[in-house]
Design an enzyme around this catalytic site. Structure first.
Site, short mmCIF file in Angstrom:
data_model
loop_
_atom_site.label_atom_id
_atom_site.label_comp_id
_atom_site.label_asym_id
_atom_site.label_seq_id
_atom_site.Cartn_x
_atom_site.Cartn_y
_atom_site.Cartn_z
N ARG A 209 -42.22 0.37 43.86
CA ARG A 209 -43.11 1.50 44.12
C ARG A 209 -42.59 2.21 45.37
O ARG A 209 -42.21 1.55 46.35
CB ARG A 209 -44.56 1.04 44.34
N GLU A 238 -44.81 10.51 44.34
CA GLU A 238 -44.46 10.94 42.98
C GLU A 238 -45.62 11.74 42.41
O GLU A 238 -46.77 11.41 42.67
CB GLU A 238 -44.22 9.71 42.09
N HIS A 255 -38.26 7.15 38.39
CA HIS A 255 -39.16 6.06 37.99
C HIS A 255 -38.92 5.67 36.53
O HIS A 255 -39.86 5.62 35.73
CB HIS A 255 -40.62 6.49 38.23
#
Ligand SMILES: NC(=O)c1ccc[n+]([C@@H]2O[C@H](COP(=O)([O-])OP(=O)(O)OC[C@H]3O[C@@H](n4cnc5c(N)ncnc54)[C@H](O)[C@@H]3O)[C@@H](O)[C@H]2O)c1
Ligand SMILES: O=C(O)[C@H](O)[C@H](O)COP(=O)(O)O
EC number: 1.1.1.290
Length: 378
Positions: A209, A238, A255
């Site tokens: 993350r 994000e 991602h």
């Protein structure tokens, strides 16, 4: 029965099609009105599942997230509402492990060196960290694991502290969930102080993350330390990563470390299994039947491979360079980041290739059939 599913979740039709009426939605912009008459809600990491979204969804019985991470879901609220929740633990662990390993092979080649002989530190030794460690150990690398929680739970593997890992690792790969509280919280685990501990020439990979690294501190640090090399798949804020940071990363992706076809299929399949279990229905579909045969499924190699040949082979399942170039051209807008994820051509895992060696080379340093099997090739 009404099933609301993210439009970017593959195999929902194949697995849930005969269980109810499916309505596909944009997971990022999903609203309370859209879910108010849902019985089942199938989401990905981009949907925040909380009271604001589902307060009015009085029929909702099941929320499934086809992800490993659960930080987008208010699990306590679902428990309070007596709504069954499942994520898909481990579904894309192999994909992430292979992404990290392939990224290291790519980086070694780009820097004109070799991955062999490096010491790799894995922070977070759960499903994805272990999958990465398995690839690295299969390739003969020394791996250091840091996971104080697993250590406390009695996991018998050898663990080191984060300080020791940073001191000894040439490469550090992050595999922790994002947690904001407690002794082992991971929010900004790599802050200014930690970043300044990195030894010269360290490679830092983040596939878990974005907020596990303080991205602003990373920009400042990297601007002064060109010797540090970055591979970043996840970003603070994000879908709007900081442009300065993208420019400073050796490889940058939106991602998608977990985006293998196998991983995506497993994610939806785990939700299907849980739903059947909950309703007492038979699981009459199989995961294997969902996956198409890979274009290069049979490969015969003559003799042992070198590291650069292993990279060529790896690029058949995943060419990170392509994603890196596409990402740099589109990340600057939310639409660009999300569209690249939506249109991503799911790559395959090593297991999609059946590999045989026609002859064995009698060298000590070649990559032989048993190493390739340990890496995951069939
Ligand atoms: N980039 C991607 O596409 C992608 C794909 C899958 C998962 N993820 C992310 O990666 C995370 C990890 O996935 P996983 O399957 O390995 O999860 P997991 O739960 O199997 O393992 C996480 C491990 O981290 C450990 N941990 C927690 N806090 C720690 C700390 N402070 N220091 C060291 N270790 C710590 C836990 O004990 C656990 O063993 C997920 O939560 C998700 O956020 C990203
Ligand atoms: O937690 C996970 O499993 C990953 O972050 C996942 O790969 C994210 O992909 P998404 O759900 O956004 O498609």
């Amino acid at each position: 029965m009404k099933i609301i599913a993210d439009e970017n979740m593959p195999y929902v039709d194949a697995l849930f099609g005969d269980l109810g009426e499916i309505e596909y939605v944009n997971g990022r912009t999903l609203s309370a009105v859209q879910v108010q008459d849902a019985d089942v809600l199938l989401v990905r990491s981009v949907t925040k599942v909380n009271a604001a979204l589902i307060e009015q969804a009085h029929k909702l019985k099941f929320v499934g997230s086809a992800t490993i991470g659960t930080d987008h879901v208010d699990v306590d609220y679902l428990v309070e509402r007596n709504i069954f929740f499942t994520n898909a633990p481990g579904c894309n662990a192999k994909a992430v492990g292979e992404y990290a390993f392939i990224a290291m092979l790519e980086l070694a080649q780009r820097l004109g060196g070799s991955l062999a002989g490096k010491v790799v530190g894995i922070v977070g030794a759960g499903n994805t960290g272990t999958a990465a460690a398995n690839c690295l150990q299969a390739y003969g690398l020394k791996v250091l694991l840091c996971d104080p929680i697993k250590a406390e739970q009695g996991d018998t593997r050898e663990f080191v502290s984060l300080d020791t890992l940073i001191e000894h690792a040439d490469i550090i790969s992050l595999h922790v969930p994002i947690t904001k509280q407690g002794e082992h919280k991971t929010w900004y685990l790599f802050d200014d102080t930690r970043l300044n501990q990195l030894k010269p020439n360290t490679w830092l990979l983040n596939c878990c993350r974005g907020e596990v690294i303080d991205n602003r501190a990373l920009i400042k640090f990297k601007q002064q330390r060109d010797d540090i090399k970055l591979v970043l798949d996840v970003w603070e804020g994000e879908p709007n990563p900081m442009a300065e940071l993208v420019a400073l990363a050796e490889f940058a992706t939106p991602h998608i470390a977990g985006y293998s076809l196998e991983g995506k299929a497993r994610g939806t399949f785990i939700l299907y299994q849980k739903w059947c279990e909950l309703l007492g229905l038979p699981v009459d579909k199989s995961l294997a039947s969902l996956l198409p045969t890979f274009q290069f499924n049979q490969i015969v190699s003559q003799g042992d491979l070198t590291e650069s040949q292993l990279l060529k082979l790896s690029r058949l399942v995943y060419d990170l360079r392509d994603d890196d170039v596409t990402f740099r051209g589109c990340f600057a807008t939310t639409a660009g980041f999300d569209l690249m994820r939506k249109n991503h051509t799911y790559r395959r895992e090593y297991s999609a290739i059946s590999l045989t060696q026609s002859t064995q080379t009698l060298s000590d340093d070649g990559i032989n059939q048993s190493m390739l099997s340990a890496l995951g090739f069939n």
